[in-house]
Design a protein around this motif. Structure first.
Motif, PDB file in Angstrom:
ATOM      1  N   ALA A 148       0.813  -1.212   0.000  1.00 13.81           N
ATOM      2  CA  ALA A 148       0.000   0.000   0.000  1.00 13.81           C
ATOM      3  C   ALA A 148       0.846   1.260   0.000  1.00 13.81           C
ATOM      4  O   ALA A 148       1.969   1.278   0.516  1.00 13.81           O
ATOM      5  CB  ALA A 148      -0.928  -0.007   1.215  1.00 13.81           C
ATOM      6  N   ARG A 149       0.293   2.311  -0.567  1.00  9.93           N
ATOM      7  CA  ARG A 149       0.906   3.640  -0.569  1.00  9.93           C
ATOM      8  C   ARG A 149       0.118   4.525   0.391  1.00  9.93           C
ATOM      9  O   ARG A 149      -1.109   4.655   0.245  1.00  9.93           O
ATOM     10  CB  ARG A 149       0.869   4.246  -1.966  1.00  9.93           C
ATOM     11  CG  ARG A 149       1.548   3.416  -3.058  1.00  9.93           C
ATOM     12  CD  ARG A 149       3.041   3.299  -2.856  1.00  9.93           C
ATOM     13  NE  ARG A 149       3.700   2.725  -4.023  1.00  9.93           N
ATOM     14  CZ  ARG A 149       4.276   3.447  -4.982  1.00  9.93           C
ATOM     15  NH1 ARG A 149       4.263   4.767  -4.921  1.00  9.93           N
ATOM     16  NH2 ARG A 149       4.867   2.835  -6.007  1.00  9.93           N
ATOM     17  N   GLU A 150       0.797   5.127   1.334  1.00 12.20           N
ATOM     18  CA  GLU A 150       0.108   5.924   2.349  1.00 12.20           C
ATOM     19  C   GLU A 150      -0.643   7.108   1.753  1.00 12.20           C
ATOM     20  O   GLU A 150      -1.680   7.532   2.282  1.00 12.20           O
ATOM     21  CB  GLU A 150       1.114   6.411   3.396  1.00 12.20           C
ATOM     22  CG  GLU A 150       1.681   5.289   4.239  1.00 12.20           C
ATOM     23  CD  GLU A 150       2.641   5.780   5.305  1.00 12.20           C
ATOM     24  OE1 GLU A 150       2.895   6.995   5.349  1.00 12.20           O
ATOM     25  OE2 GLU A 150       3.125   4.940   6.083  1.00 12.20           O
ATOM     26  N   LEU A 151      -0.144   7.659   0.652  1.00 14.47           N
ATOM     27  CA  LEU A 151      -0.810   8.804   0.028  1.00 14.47           C
ATOM     28  C   LEU A 151      -1.948   8.379  -0.894  1.00 14.47           C
ATOM     29  O   LEU A 151      -2.666   9.229  -1.433  1.00 14.47           O
ATOM     30  CB  LEU A 151       0.201   9.643  -0.753  1.00 14.47           C
ATOM     31  CG  LEU A 151       1.316  10.282   0.078  1.00 14.47           C
ATOM     32  CD1 LEU A 151       2.250  11.085  -0.818  1.00 14.47           C
ATOM     33  CD2 LEU A 151       0.718  11.189   1.162  1.00 14.47           C
ATOM     34  N   SER A 181      11.910  -6.153   8.641  1.00 16.61           N
ATOM     35  CA  SER A 181      11.463  -7.297   9.443  1.00 16.61           C
ATOM     36  C   SER A 181       9.959  -7.496   9.331  1.00 16.61           C
ATOM     37  O   SER A 181       9.474  -8.632   9.324  1.00 16.61           O
ATOM     38  CB  SER A 181      11.869  -7.117  10.910  1.00 16.61           C
ATOM     39  OG  SER A 181      11.283  -5.955  11.457  1.00 16.61           O
ATOM     40  N   GLU A 182       9.207  -6.406   9.223  1.00 16.34           N
ATOM     41  CA  GLU A 182       7.754  -6.523   9.070  1.00 16.34           C
ATOM     42  C   GLU A 182       7.394  -7.158   7.728  1.00 16.34           C
ATOM     43  O   GLU A 182       6.493  -8.004   7.654  1.00 16.34           O
ATOM     44  CB  GLU A 182       7.106  -5.145   9.204  1.00 16.34           C
ATOM     45  CG  GLU A 182       7.082  -4.612  10.628  1.00 16.34           C
ATOM     46  CD  GLU A 182       6.636  -3.165  10.710  1.00 16.34           C
ATOM     47  OE1 GLU A 182       6.216  -2.751  11.809  1.00 16.34           O
ATOM     48  OE2 GLU A 182       6.704  -2.439   9.685  1.00 16.34           O
ATOM     49  N   GLY A 238      -3.717 -10.014   1.789  1.00 18.33           N
ATOM     50  CA  GLY A 238      -3.314  -9.114   2.856  1.00 18.33           C
ATOM     51  C   GLY A 238      -2.727  -7.837   2.290  1.00 18.33           C
ATOM     52  O   GLY A 238      -2.532  -7.707   1.077  1.00 18.33           O
ATOM     53  N   VAL A 239      -2.447  -6.889   3.175  1.00 15.96           N
ATOM     54  CA  VAL A 239      -1.899  -5.593   2.779  1.00 15.96           C
ATOM     55  C   VAL A 239      -0.775  -5.219   3.734  1.00 15.96           C
ATOM     56  O   VAL A 239      -0.870  -5.459   4.944  1.00 15.96           O
ATOM     57  CB  VAL A 239      -2.981  -4.486   2.814  1.00 15.96           C
ATOM     58  CG1 VAL A 239      -2.370  -3.129   2.481  1.00 15.96           C
ATOM     59  CG2 VAL A 239      -4.111  -4.800   1.856  1.00 15.96           C
ATOM     60  N   ILE A 240       0.288  -4.649   3.185  1.00 17.02           N
ATOM     61  CA  ILE A 240       1.352  -4.104   4.026  1.00 17.02           C
ATOM     62  C   ILE A 240       1.786  -2.769   3.424  1.00 17.02           C
ATOM     63  O   ILE A 240       1.751  -2.598   2.199  1.00 17.02           O
ATOM     64  CB  ILE A 240       2.553  -5.068   4.149  1.00 17.02           C
ATOM     65  CG1 ILE A 240       3.522  -4.549   5.211  1.00 17.02           C
ATOM     66  CG2 ILE A 240       3.243  -5.276   2.793  1.00 17.02           C
ATOM     67  CD1 ILE A 240       4.578  -5.553   5.612  1.00 17.02           C
ATOM     68  N   SER A 241       2.156  -1.838   4.261  1.00 17.56           N
ATOM     69  CA  SER A 241       2.552  -0.513   3.783  1.00 17.56           C
ATOM     70  C   SER A 241       3.943  -0.546   3.162  1.00 17.56           C
ATOM     71  O   SER A 241       4.824  -1.294   3.603  1.00 17.56           O
ATOM     72  CB  SER A 241       2.541   0.479   4.948  1.00 17.56           C
ATOM     73  OG  SER A 241       3.094   1.718   4.547  1.00 17.56           O
ATOM     74  N   LEU A 242       4.134   0.281   2.147  1.00 20.61           N
ATOM     75  CA  LEU A 242       5.445   0.416   1.530  1.00 20.61           C
ATOM     76  C   LEU A 242       6.459   0.948   2.535  1.00 20.61           C
ATOM     77  O   LEU A 242       7.667   0.726   2.389  1.00 20.61           O
ATOM     78  CB  LEU A 242       5.350   1.352   0.323  1.00 20.61           C
ATOM     79  CG  LEU A 242       6.612   1.549  -0.516  1.00 20.61           C
ATOM     80  CD1 LEU A 242       7.076   0.235  -1.124  1.00 20.61           C
ATOM     81  CD2 LEU A 242       6.349   2.581  -1.615  1.00 20.61           C
ATOM     82  N   SER A 243       5.982   1.629   3.565  1.00 19.42           N
ATOM     83  CA  SER A 243       6.875   2.176   4.587  1.00 19.42           C
ATOM     84  C   SER A 243       7.164   1.191   5.716  1.00 19.42           C
ATOM     85  O   SER A 243       7.828   1.544   6.692  1.00 19.42           O
ATOM     86  CB  SER A 243       6.270   3.458   5.175  1.00 19.42           C
ATOM     87  OG  SER A 243       5.039   3.193   5.813  1.00 19.42           O
TER      88      SER A 243
END
Length: 204
Positions: free
Chosen positions: A79-82, A106-107, A97-102
């Motif tokens: 995902a992109r926060e913007l 380790s995450e 699932g989804v994970i942020s690019l930031s």
């Protein structure tokens, strides 16, 4: 059985693609199986696909639909926060699932491992309960749960993931989870190998 997690990256931008590639290569039990690929005909024999949601920015979702419905990989949207709306659209399309690019390295590693196990919720789901990397002296077919056997039998009959989901009243993601865990248990890495294994063991 092969303990390696096969990871594919689908990202339009060079910087994002190379960044995710460097993160994946730091994961000891992961290997990149797909280079940069464009278009809906992605053939990534992968356990996990990291999909950059920016690919949805122009309303084009054929590639993501293909990955979710027509491959056996767990699809994790990056995902992109913007652009939170793009992550929402990816979820609507059925990503696992989804994970942020930031996210931290380790995450991302944790998510890749969880996705491969079918346990992104961390709740000991059906895949993590059925999954094993330990040697077993039972016959190969006895390693499969009854549901995994049902799914592999339908794979051997030539049904697509979507057709299997309708036949067994399961979600696409659940079907893919059963397929991935079954593949690992019987030691195959592709649909054609699974079909051959099923016929060899009388499961069809």
């Amino acid at each position: 059985m092969d303990p390696t997690i096969r990871v594919a990256i689908v990202a339009d931008g060079d910087v994002v693609h190379r960044g995710l590639e460097s993160v994946v290569t730091e994961l000891p039990d992961a290997v990149l199986v797909q280079g940069r690929t464009e278009g809906p005909a992605l053939e990534a024999h992968a356990d996990v696909v990291l999909y950059d949601v920016i690919g949805l920015r122009h309303g084009e979702d054929d590639q993501l639909t293909h990955l979710v419905k027509e491959t056996d990989a767990a699809v994790v949207a990056v995902a992109r926060e913007l652009k939170p709306d793009l992550a929402d659209r990816a979820l609507e399309k059925g990503v696992d699932g989804v994970i942020s690019l930031s996210a931290t390295v380790s995450e991302i590693h944790e998510v890749v491992r969880a996705a491969a196990l079918g346990d992104l919720l961390g709740d000991g789901s059906l895949a993590s309960l059925d999954y094993t990397r330990n040697p077993d002296h039972r016959t190969p077919s006895a390693l499969l749960s009854s549901r995994e056997t049902d799914v592999i039998a339908l794979v051997a009959c030539g049904l697509s993931n979507e057709e299997i989901s309708k036949r067994l009243y399961l979600s696409i993601n659940t079907v893919k989870t059963y397929i991935r865990t079954a593949y690992r248990k019987i030691g195959v890495t592709s649909r054609s190998q699974a079909v051959g294994w099923a016929h060899q063991h009388g499961i069809h």
